[in-house]
Design an enzyme around this catalytic site. Sequence first.
Site, mmCIF file in Angstrom:
data_model
loop_
_atom_site.group_PDB
_atom_site.id
_atom_site.type_symbol
_atom_site.label_atom_id
_atom_site.label_comp_id
_atom_site.label_asym_id
_atom_site.label_seq_id
_atom_site.Cartn_x
_atom_site.Cartn_y
_atom_site.Cartn_z
ATOM 1 N N GLY A 210 51.284 17.336 67.768
ATOM 2 C CA GLY A 210 51.677 15.974 68.145
ATOM 3 C C GLY A 210 52.049 15.181 66.919
ATOM 4 O O GLY A 210 52.381 15.764 65.873
ATOM 5 N N ASN A 211 52.029 13.877 67.016
ATOM 6 C CA ASN A 211 52.308 13.041 65.847
ATOM 7 C C ASN A 211 51.552 11.727 65.969
ATOM 8 O O ASN A 211 50.869 11.499 66.964
ATOM 9 C CB ASN A 211 53.816 12.834 65.670
ATOM 10 C CG ASN A 211 54.436 12.197 66.891
ATOM 11 O OD1 ASN A 211 54.116 11.061 67.231
ATOM 12 N ND2 ASN A 211 55.307 12.930 67.573
ATOM 13 N N PHE A 212 51.681 10.884 64.969
ATOM 14 C CA PHE A 212 50.839 9.686 64.893
ATOM 15 C C PHE A 212 51.379 8.486 65.671
ATOM 16 O O PHE A 212 50.846 7.395 65.563
ATOM 17 C CB PHE A 212 50.640 9.280 63.421
ATOM 18 C CG PHE A 212 49.795 10.239 62.645
ATOM 19 C CD1 PHE A 212 48.506 10.543 63.059
ATOM 20 C CD2 PHE A 212 50.286 10.861 61.503
ATOM 21 C CE1 PHE A 212 47.713 11.431 62.349
ATOM 22 C CE2 PHE A 212 49.509 11.745 60.782
ATOM 23 C CZ PHE A 212 48.219 12.041 61.209
#
Length: 403
Positions: A210-212
């Site tokens: 995923g990512n932030f």
Amino acid sequence: MSALKGKHIILGITGGIAAYKSAALLRLFVKAGAEVQVVITPNGKEFITPVTLSALSGKPVVSEFFSANTGEWHSHVDLGLWADAMVIAPATASSIGKMANGIADNMLITTYLSAKCPVFIAPAMDLDMMAHPSTQRNIELLRSYGNHIIEPAEGELASHLVGKGRMEEPENILAFIENFFSEEKPLEGLKALVTAGPTYERIDPVRFIGNFSTGKMGYAIAEALSRKGAEVVLVSGPTALPEPVGVRTIRVESACQMLDVSRKEFDSCDIAVWTAAVADYAPAHPCNSKIKRQKAAIESIELVMNPDIAATLGQVRSSTQTLVGFALETDHGPENATKKLRSKNLDIVVLNSLEDSGAGFGTDTNKITIFDRCGSSESFPLKSKAEVAEDIVDYIIKFRNSK
Ligand code: CTP
């Protein structure tokens, strides 16, 4: 001064546990300077007494077609003409069904059918009732009549189950209706699609890539578009944010799911804003069971390309649609942003540079430059994400008007 000052509001109350919150809502309307006439269904009176409501509104509560004492006829037609707004809160599954299908068997439904004013409906029910296709179809019917649905919130319900169905808090209902009356609506009659948040790509049932991204920017844009009168669909990856009031939110997990849902909504939309931080790659072979700890390192996880949602739908766009993308860049910002404008067939690209402090993921602020396909650009100072969202929506409106 509240936009509701001097407005005539019919507050319709139906028979649900959330009727206890209607008293608080009534008080907020009165404090905002509105004149309120309560119309309650026979079942509604099982949940809250007309005495409380008439004391708070300063008017007798209307429930039956005739007054029991005097035999006086209550004219639903006159009431419908008197009102500047009709607010049904809580709206049970049963009343929603009757309103959607014109089953005029009580004073509240006849008043609803006679009302010429904007109608706001705040559903409240158990999560399974809310999710039932029958309820969903009825809500869609009401929306198609131009009624405004104040989506129920997620949370603990009277049944102690947790899910979607809790009536929106009175303060939020008030804010929704005040917004409706206070703002210009240049996007009235238009539909907008917004993607937001990260996507999660499963490695196994407990792990993902995923990512932030927190979704804050996209949610703020969805709210800003809705305030300007657009009907908004927000397709959101996993976030911790509450669903924006007045916006239809569809939650997804992966890039492929986000594309599937966006594709369905895309044809009918006039404006699309791609704010999601879509994962560009996904594990090629996600495991159905949890990967156990190995004796040695896992050398690699094979990744496949995810679809590019903006580019895919940019291929099948019409010239009347306005498509807006984001470019999050660490270097060569303007060059990369304008490249994305062309490669994804966008009209507008919003550059936020991770080089600027206070811009990008997780912060409550952002600093943007907007470029459009006609060659214009505009830079904005560091602002809150809500203000940035207003700037972007104003730019979209200006761009559409200049075409
Ligand atoms: N986007 C998308 N689907 C993807 C990747 C990006 O819809 N799979 C959209 C984003 O929502 C954004 C725009 O495309 O509006 C640009 O996203 P960004 O991550 O900056 O660009 P990429 O195309 O992924 O390019 P790169 O990561 O190489 O900068």
